[in-house]
Design an enzyme around this catalytic site. Sequence first.
Site, PDB file in Angstrom:
ATOM      1  N   MET A  23     -14.004 -29.358 -12.080  1.00  0.00           N
ATOM      2  CA  MET A  23     -13.381 -29.663 -10.799  1.00  0.00           C
ATOM      3  C   MET A  23     -11.858 -29.606 -10.901  1.00  0.00           C
ATOM      4  SD  MET A  23     -15.704 -32.426  -8.790  1.00  0.00           S
ATOM      5  CE  MET A  23     -17.160 -31.874  -7.897  1.00  0.00           C
ATOM      6  N   ARG A  45      -9.269 -29.041  -7.451  1.00  0.00           N
ATOM      7  CA  ARG A  45      -9.080 -28.234  -6.247  1.00  0.00           C
ATOM      8  C   ARG A  45      -7.687 -27.606  -6.208  1.00  0.00           C
ATOM      9  NH1 ARG A  45     -11.154 -28.082  -1.214  1.00  0.00           N
ATOM     10  NH2 ARG A  45     -12.958 -29.232  -1.930  1.00  0.00           N
ATOM     11  N   THR A  79      -8.893 -40.701  -8.087  1.00  0.00           N
ATOM     12  CA  THR A  79      -9.415 -39.329  -8.020  1.00  0.00           C
ATOM     13  C   THR A  79      -9.646 -38.827  -9.433  1.00  0.00           C
ATOM     14  OG1 THR A  79      -8.941 -36.997  -7.595  1.00  0.00           O
ATOM     15  CG2 THR A  79      -7.038 -38.430  -7.675  1.00  0.00           C
ATOM     16  N   ILE A  80     -10.779 -38.152  -9.616  1.00  0.00           N
ATOM     17  CA  ILE A  80     -11.010 -37.578 -10.948  1.00  0.00           C
ATOM     18  C   ILE A  80     -10.003 -36.449 -11.194  1.00  0.00           C
ATOM     19  CG2 ILE A  80     -13.470 -38.155 -11.006  1.00  0.00           C
ATOM     20  CD1 ILE A  80     -13.985 -35.078 -10.579  1.00  0.00           C
ATOM     21  N   ASP A  81      -9.450 -35.898 -10.116  1.00  0.00           N
ATOM     22  CA  ASP A  81      -8.545 -34.747 -10.263  1.00  0.00           C
ATOM     23  C   ASP A  81      -7.172 -35.116 -10.839  1.00  0.00           C
ATOM     24  OD1 ASP A  81     -10.565 -33.293  -9.149  1.00  0.00           O
ATOM     25  OD2 ASP A  81      -9.598 -32.972  -7.214  1.00  0.00           O
ATOM     26  N   GLU A 103      -5.544 -38.678  -2.129  1.00  0.00           N
ATOM     27  CA  GLU A 103      -4.552 -38.165  -1.176  1.00  0.00           C
ATOM     28  C   GLU A 103      -4.945 -38.379   0.295  1.00  0.00           C
ATOM     29  OE1 GLU A 103      -1.716 -36.449  -1.425  1.00  0.00           O
ATOM     30  OE2 GLU A 103      -1.693 -35.135   0.329  1.00  0.00           O
ATOM     31  N   ARG A 138     -18.414 -36.430 -11.763  1.00  0.00           N
ATOM     32  CA  ARG A 138     -18.075 -37.611 -10.956  1.00  0.00           C
ATOM     33  C   ARG A 138     -19.089 -38.729 -11.095  1.00  0.00           C
ATOM     34  NH1 ARG A 138     -16.412 -35.204  -5.310  1.00  0.00           N
ATOM     35  NH2 ARG A 138     -18.169 -36.441  -4.625  1.00  0.00           N
ATOM     36  N   GLU A 178     -12.007 -25.183 -10.577  1.00  0.00           N
ATOM     37  CA  GLU A 178     -12.654 -24.603  -9.386  1.00  0.00           C
ATOM     38  C   GLU A 178     -11.652 -23.971  -8.420  1.00  0.00           C
ATOM     39  OE1 GLU A 178     -14.485 -27.757  -7.104  1.00  0.00           O
ATOM     40  OE2 GLU A 178     -12.684 -28.986  -7.223  1.00  0.00           O
ATOM     41  N   GLY A 236     -14.201 -38.467  -2.278  1.00  0.00           N
ATOM     42  CA  GLY A 236     -15.225 -38.259  -3.301  1.00  0.00           C
ATOM     43  C   GLY A 236     -15.356 -39.488  -4.172  1.00  0.00           C
TER      44      GLY A 236
HETATM   45  O1  F6P Z   1     -11.339 -34.637  -4.792  1.00  0.00           O
HETATM   46  C1  F6P Z   1     -12.125 -34.701  -5.895  1.00  0.00           C
HETATM   47  C2  F6P Z   1     -13.121 -33.599  -5.923  1.00  0.00           C
HETATM   48  O2  F6P Z   1     -13.891 -33.960  -6.988  1.00  0.00           O
HETATM   49  C3  F6P Z   1     -12.571 -32.168  -6.045  1.00  0.00           C
HETATM   50  O3  F6P Z   1     -12.223 -31.792  -7.330  1.00  0.00           O
HETATM   51  C4  F6P Z   1     -13.698 -31.347  -5.503  1.00  0.00           C
HETATM   52  O4  F6P Z   1     -13.254 -30.126  -5.004  1.00  0.00           O
HETATM   53  C5  F6P Z   1     -14.220 -32.212  -4.421  1.00  0.00           C
HETATM   54  O5  F6P Z   1     -13.951 -33.543  -4.785  1.00  0.00           O
HETATM   55  C6  F6P Z   1     -15.687 -32.005  -4.142  1.00  0.00           C
HETATM   56  O6  F6P Z   1     -16.081 -32.903  -3.183  1.00  0.00           O
HETATM   57  P1  F6P Z   1     -17.487 -33.002  -2.431  1.00  0.00           P
HETATM   58  O7  F6P Z   1     -18.046 -34.320  -2.844  1.00  0.00           O
HETATM   59  O8  F6P Z   1     -17.145 -33.002  -0.997  1.00  0.00           O
HETATM   60  O9  F6P Z   1     -18.335 -31.867  -2.876  1.00  0.00           O
END
Ligand code: F6P
Length: 348
Positions: free
Chosen positions: A168, A170, A124-126, A102, A281, A221, A10
């Site tokens: 967000m 996960r 990662t924003i997470d 990751e 994001r 989420e 992402g």
């Molecule tokens: O991994 C970062 C993330 O922002 C997660 O928090 C989220 O579930 C996922 O990416 C969403 O990704 P996509 O761009 O595939 O919708």
Amino acid sequence: MRIGILTGGGDCPGLNAVIRAVVKRAVLKGHEVYGLKKGWRGLLNKDYEKLTLDSISGILHKGGTILGSSRTNVYKEENGEAVAKRSMEEMGLDALVAIGGEDTLGVASKLYKAGVNVVGVPKTIDNDLNATDYTFGFDTAVNIATEAIDRLHTTAESHNRVIVVEVMGRHAGWIALHSGIAGGADIILIPEKPFDIEEVCQSLKNRHARGKSFSIVCIAEGAKIKTEEATDKDGSFVLSSLKKDSFGHVALGGIGNIIAEEIEKRTGFETRATILGHIQRGGTPSAFDRVLGTRFGVFAADLVDKGEFGKMASLQGKDIVSVNIEDAVGVLKTVDDEIYEMATTFFG
Ligand code: F6P
């Protein structure tokens, strides 16, 4: 050296700051840098372009990534590893800088073991990557979510509503935790702490009984609800969308709506849900993320210059240090009990 650089997974505010820093530092040290398009796909397809000082001019403050991104997994492609190594040779690349979370760094770690010269940068924003205190992108996402919570407060109060804001996160609730604390959410629900919906409703009822006419619930989420109808082995709802990416992740998003409906039904309080989604994001990175991305990028270019491969730039305290990429992947950095317990002081 001819150095390839790619951004995978992402997108994330601050990616361009890292690219700019890697290119500037590497060029100053006499190397050439080539941008691979759309993550690992660019390596497999030999889709690349030379990055010069001109290509990185004016990108520091821009969101997204000038290289594009994808969730292509080298190890899910036929002969992926062999194709990747052959592509490196054919493009004449001596080393790679992989900027990702990751999944992207998991591939980087395997390729390093297979003999590819790789250096990693944690993104990662997470903020759920191990072996670094913070990833870049997290600060921006938290600021966006906090501003959203501030805005939702005034409308919730005006209409005497409960508003559930889904952010967000996960597997880890860092964004929910930090934005929830900063925005003064009345309840924060995260994947690490499966919750009882009845307890959540009771807490809201208690708050309203004390005279409060509105509440904000901040939910990640990936938060999991304890329910008898749970369909997942660890107690989570299985949501409508079961589309998976090449790393096997289900597309999340939507638990906020389910919880909002449940709260309204059980409490009688008018409830609305807001899903922030990809707003977290997109757009310009915070100053913190620009600085962190810049420091990571310079450090990664220096690692390549010194031939220290299999390493990742990591923030530890105030210092950028090098760790093994391997140590950053495999186990996620989740929210610890202590800080969540602290946050519960403000619940209800
Ligand atoms: O991994 C970062 C993330 O922002 C997660 O928090 C989220 O579930 C996922 O990416 C969403 O990704 P996509 O761009 O595939 O919708």
